[in-house]
Motif scaffolding. Structure first.
Motif, PDB file in Angstrom:
ATOM      1  N   ILE A 263      34.277  33.250  39.405  1.00 51.43           N
ATOM      2  CA  ILE A 263      34.709  32.294  40.432  1.00 51.43           C
ATOM      3  C   ILE A 263      34.958  33.030  41.745  1.00 51.43           C
ATOM      4  CG2 ILE A 263      36.479  30.626  41.097  1.00 51.43           C
ATOM      5  CD1 ILE A 263      36.856  30.084  38.043  1.00 51.43           C
ATOM      6  N   ALA A 264      35.672  34.156  41.680  1.00 51.51           N
ATOM      7  CA  ALA A 264      35.979  34.925  42.891  1.00 51.51           C
ATOM      8  C   ALA A 264      34.703  35.441  43.552  1.00 51.51           C
ATOM      9  CB  ALA A 264      36.905  36.086  42.550  1.00 51.51           C
ATOM     10  N   GLY A 265      33.673  35.707  42.770  1.00 50.65           N
ATOM     11  CA  GLY A 265      32.412  36.177  43.318  1.00 50.65           C
ATOM     12  C   GLY A 265      31.724  35.142  44.197  1.00 50.65           C
ATOM     13  N   ARG A 266      32.110  33.895  44.060  1.00 53.88           N
ATOM     14  CA  ARG A 266      31.527  32.814  44.859  1.00 53.88           C
ATOM     15  C   ARG A 266      32.314  32.533  46.132  1.00 53.88           C
ATOM     16  NH1 ARG A 266      28.020  34.130  42.044  1.00 53.88           N
ATOM     17  NH2 ARG A 266      27.121  32.985  40.317  1.00 53.88           N
ATOM     18  N   ILE A 267      33.487  33.179  46.252  1.00 56.91           N
ATOM     19  CA  ILE A 267      34.344  32.932  47.412  1.00 56.91           C
ATOM     20  C   ILE A 267      34.615  34.266  48.113  1.00 56.91           C
ATOM     21  CG2 ILE A 267      36.542  31.981  48.207  1.00 56.91           C
ATOM     22  CD1 ILE A 267      36.609  30.354  45.612  1.00 56.91           C
ATOM     23  N   PRO A 268      33.962  34.521  49.225  1.00 54.28           N
ATOM     24  CA  PRO A 268      34.133  35.801  49.931  1.00 54.28           C
ATOM     25  C   PRO A 268      35.593  36.056  50.305  1.00 54.28           C
ATOM     26  CG  PRO A 268      32.341  34.530  50.889  1.00 54.28           C
ATOM     27  CD  PRO A 268      33.037  33.639  49.911  1.00 54.28           C
ATOM     28  N   GLY A 269      36.033  37.277  50.081  1.00 58.39           N
ATOM     29  CA  GLY A 269      37.374  37.674  50.472  1.00 58.39           C
ATOM     30  C   GLY A 269      38.460  37.326  49.463  1.00 58.39           C
ATOM     31  N   ARG A 270      38.087  36.774  48.327  1.00 61.59           N
ATOM     32  CA  ARG A 270      39.067  36.419  47.299  1.00 61.59           C
ATOM     33  C   ARG A 270      38.884  37.309  46.080  1.00 61.59           C
ATOM     34  NH1 ARG A 270      43.061  33.265  49.460  1.00 61.59           N
ATOM     35  NH2 ARG A 270      42.133  31.672  50.757  1.00 61.59           N
ATOM     36  N   THR A 271      40.000  37.618  45.428  1.00 66.84           N
ATOM     37  CA  THR A 271      39.945  38.406  44.201  1.00 66.84           C
ATOM     38  C   THR A 271      40.155  37.498  43.003  1.00 66.84           C
ATOM     39  OG1 THR A 271      42.322  38.845  44.134  1.00 66.84           O
ATOM     40  CG2 THR A 271      40.952  40.390  45.407  1.00 66.84           C
ATOM     41  N   ALA A 272      39.766  37.998  41.849  1.00 65.68           N
ATOM     42  CA  ALA A 272      39.957  37.243  40.613  1.00 65.68           C
ATOM     43  C   ALA A 272      41.438  36.948  40.391  1.00 65.68           C
ATOM     44  CB  ALA A 272      39.381  38.025  39.434  1.00 65.68           C
ATOM     45  N   GLU A 273      42.298  37.897  40.738  1.00 64.27           N
ATOM     46  CA  GLU A 273      43.745  37.710  40.559  1.00 64.27           C
ATOM     47  C   GLU A 273      44.271  36.579  41.440  1.00 64.27           C
ATOM     48  OE1 GLU A 273      42.346  40.783  41.141  1.00 64.27           O
ATOM     49  OE2 GLU A 273      42.462  41.449  39.058  1.00 64.27           O
ATOM     50  N   GLU A 274      43.782  36.509  42.675  1.00 65.62           N
ATOM     51  CA  GLU A 274      44.206  35.441  43.582  1.00 65.62           C
ATOM     52  C   GLU A 274      43.784  34.074  43.058  1.00 65.62           C
ATOM     53  OE1 GLU A 274      44.142  37.489  47.981  1.00 65.62           O
ATOM     54  OE2 GLU A 274      42.259  36.794  47.123  1.00 65.62           O
ATOM     55  N   ILE A 275      42.555  34.006  42.564  1.00 62.54           N
ATOM     56  CA  ILE A 275      42.033  32.745  42.047  1.00 62.54           C
ATOM     57  C   ILE A 275      42.841  32.310  40.827  1.00 62.54           C
ATOM     58  CG2 ILE A 275      40.025  31.583  41.060  1.00 62.54           C
ATOM     59  CD1 ILE A 275      39.587  32.361  43.971  1.00 62.54           C
ATOM     60  N   GLU A 276      43.079  33.255  39.922  1.00 65.65           N
ATOM     61  CA  GLU A 276      43.841  32.928  38.712  1.00 65.65           C
ATOM     62  C   GLU A 276      45.259  32.502  39.055  1.00 65.65           C
ATOM     63  OE1 GLU A 276      44.979  34.760  34.341  1.00 65.65           O
ATOM     64  OE2 GLU A 276      44.170  36.105  35.873  1.00 65.65           O
TER      65      GLU A 276
ATOM     66  N   TYR B  19      46.320  31.177  41.848  1.00 69.36           N
ATOM     67  CA  TYR B  19      46.222  29.847  42.458  1.00 69.36           C
ATOM     68  C   TYR B  19      46.071  28.790  41.377  1.00 69.36           C
ATOM     69  CZ  TYR B  19      43.906  25.729  44.209  1.00 69.36           C
ATOM     70  OH  TYR B  19      43.555  24.422  44.444  1.00 69.36           O
ATOM     71  N   TRP B  20      45.118  29.007  40.472  1.00 70.64           N
ATOM     72  CA  TRP B  20      44.834  28.014  39.430  1.00 70.64           C
ATOM     73  C   TRP B  20      46.069  27.758  38.557  1.00 70.64           C
ATOM     74  CZ3 TRP B  20      40.894  24.765  38.928  1.00 70.64           C
ATOM     75  CH2 TRP B  20      40.807  24.029  37.754  1.00 70.64           C
ATOM     76  N   ASN B  21      46.700  28.841  38.123  1.00 70.44           N
ATOM     77  CA  ASN B  21      47.870  28.705  37.248  1.00 70.44           C
ATOM     78  C   ASN B  21      49.043  28.046  37.950  1.00 70.44           C
ATOM     79  OD1 ASN B  21      46.569  29.765  35.006  1.00 70.44           O
ATOM     80  ND2 ASN B  21      47.161  31.842  35.518  1.00 70.44           N
ATOM     81  N   SER B  22      49.210  28.297  39.226  1.00 72.22           N
ATOM     82  CA  SER B  22      50.312  27.674  39.963  1.00 72.22           C
ATOM     83  C   SER B  22      50.033  26.195  40.220  1.00 72.22           C
ATOM     84  CB  SER B  22      50.580  28.388  41.279  1.00 72.22           C
ATOM     85  OG  SER B  22      49.507  28.198  42.171  1.00 72.22           O
TER      86      SER B  22
ATOM     87  N   TYR C 144      35.113  26.346  38.086  1.00 71.16           N
ATOM     88  CA  TYR C 144      35.944  26.397  36.881  1.00 71.16           C
ATOM     89  C   TYR C 144      35.410  25.426  35.827  1.00 71.16           C
ATOM     90  CZ  TYR C 144      39.933  26.102  33.746  1.00 71.16           C
ATOM     91  OH  TYR C 144      40.734  26.123  32.628  1.00 71.16           O
ATOM     92  N   ASN C 145      35.018  24.251  36.248  1.00 74.37           N
ATOM     93  CA  ASN C 145      34.464  23.274  35.310  1.00 74.37           C
ATOM     94  C   ASN C 145      33.167  23.764  34.678  1.00 74.37           C
ATOM     95  OD1 ASN C 145      36.543  21.401  35.586  1.00 74.37           O
ATOM     96  ND2 ASN C 145      35.573  20.419  37.335  1.00 74.37           N
ATOM     97  N   LEU C 146      32.443  24.624  35.377  1.00 72.77           N
ATOM     98  CA  LEU C 146      31.196  25.174  34.838  1.00 72.77           C
ATOM     99  C   LEU C 146      31.414  26.379  33.927  1.00 72.77           C
ATOM    100  CD1 LEU C 146      28.944  25.031  38.023  1.00 72.77           C
ATOM    101  CD2 LEU C 146      28.732  23.616  35.970  1.00 72.77           C
ATOM    102  N   VAL C 147      32.294  27.297  34.332  1.00 73.23           N
ATOM    103  CA  VAL C 147      32.409  28.581  33.623  1.00 73.23           C
ATOM    104  C   VAL C 147      33.753  28.800  32.951  1.00 73.23           C
ATOM    105  CG1 VAL C 147      30.699  29.663  35.119  1.00 73.23           C
ATOM    106  CG2 VAL C 147      33.125  29.900  35.667  1.00 73.23           C
ATOM    107  N   GLY C 148      34.721  27.930  33.190  1.00 68.48           N
ATOM    108  CA  GLY C 148      36.040  28.106  32.584  1.00 68.48           C
ATOM    109  C   GLY C 148      36.846  29.194  33.266  1.00 68.48           C
ATOM    110  N   GLU C 149      37.663  29.874  32.493  1.00 69.66           N
ATOM    111  CA  GLU C 149      38.599  30.859  33.040  1.00 69.66           C
ATOM    112  C   GLU C 149      37.950  32.222  33.257  1.00 69.66           C
ATOM    113  OE1 GLU C 149      42.118  30.987  30.636  1.00 69.66           O
ATOM    114  OE2 GLU C 149      42.681  28.950  31.169  1.00 69.66           O
ATOM    115  N   ARG C 150      36.800  32.231  33.836  1.00 67.53           N
ATOM    116  CA  ARG C 150      36.116  33.481  34.170  1.00 67.53           C
ATOM    117  C   ARG C 150      36.355  33.755  35.650  1.00 67.53           C
ATOM    118  NH1 ARG C 150      30.356  33.265  31.465  1.00 67.53           N
ATOM    119  NH2 ARG C 150      30.439  35.478  31.950  1.00 67.53           N
TER     120      ARG C 150
END
Length: 74
Positions: A50-63, A65-68, A40-46
């Motif tokens: 971010i999800a592409g770097r974590i197997p089994g996670r979706t962009a929605e899950e990451i977002e 998590y981050w927002n919560s 996130y510090n490198l690419v921001g809210e993309r």
């Protein structure tokens, strides 16, 4: 007819499992949390990057998590 019943049973049996697996996926390991923060510090809210770097996670899950975790109460 047996195939139809089997398919119907699988759909209804999968629904609770899908909900509980979605709930458990919202729990992130310490390694995942660190990785999310670093990327996130490198690419921001993309979220998809971010999800592409974590197997089994979706962009929605990451977002979600981050927002919560880091949302600001403006």
């Amino acid at each position: 007819m047996a195939d139809t019943e089997s398919s119907t049973n699988n759909v209804s049996a999968d629904s609770p499992d899908q909900q509980s697996s979605q709930d458990s996926k919202l729990e992130f390991s310490a390694d995942e949390e660190i990785l999310i923060t670093m990327v996130y510090n490198l690419v921001g809210e993309r979220w998809s990057l971010i999800a592409g770097r974590i197997p089994g996670r979706t962009a929605e899950e990451i977002e979600k998590y981050w927002n919560s975790r880091y949302s600001t109460g403006e």
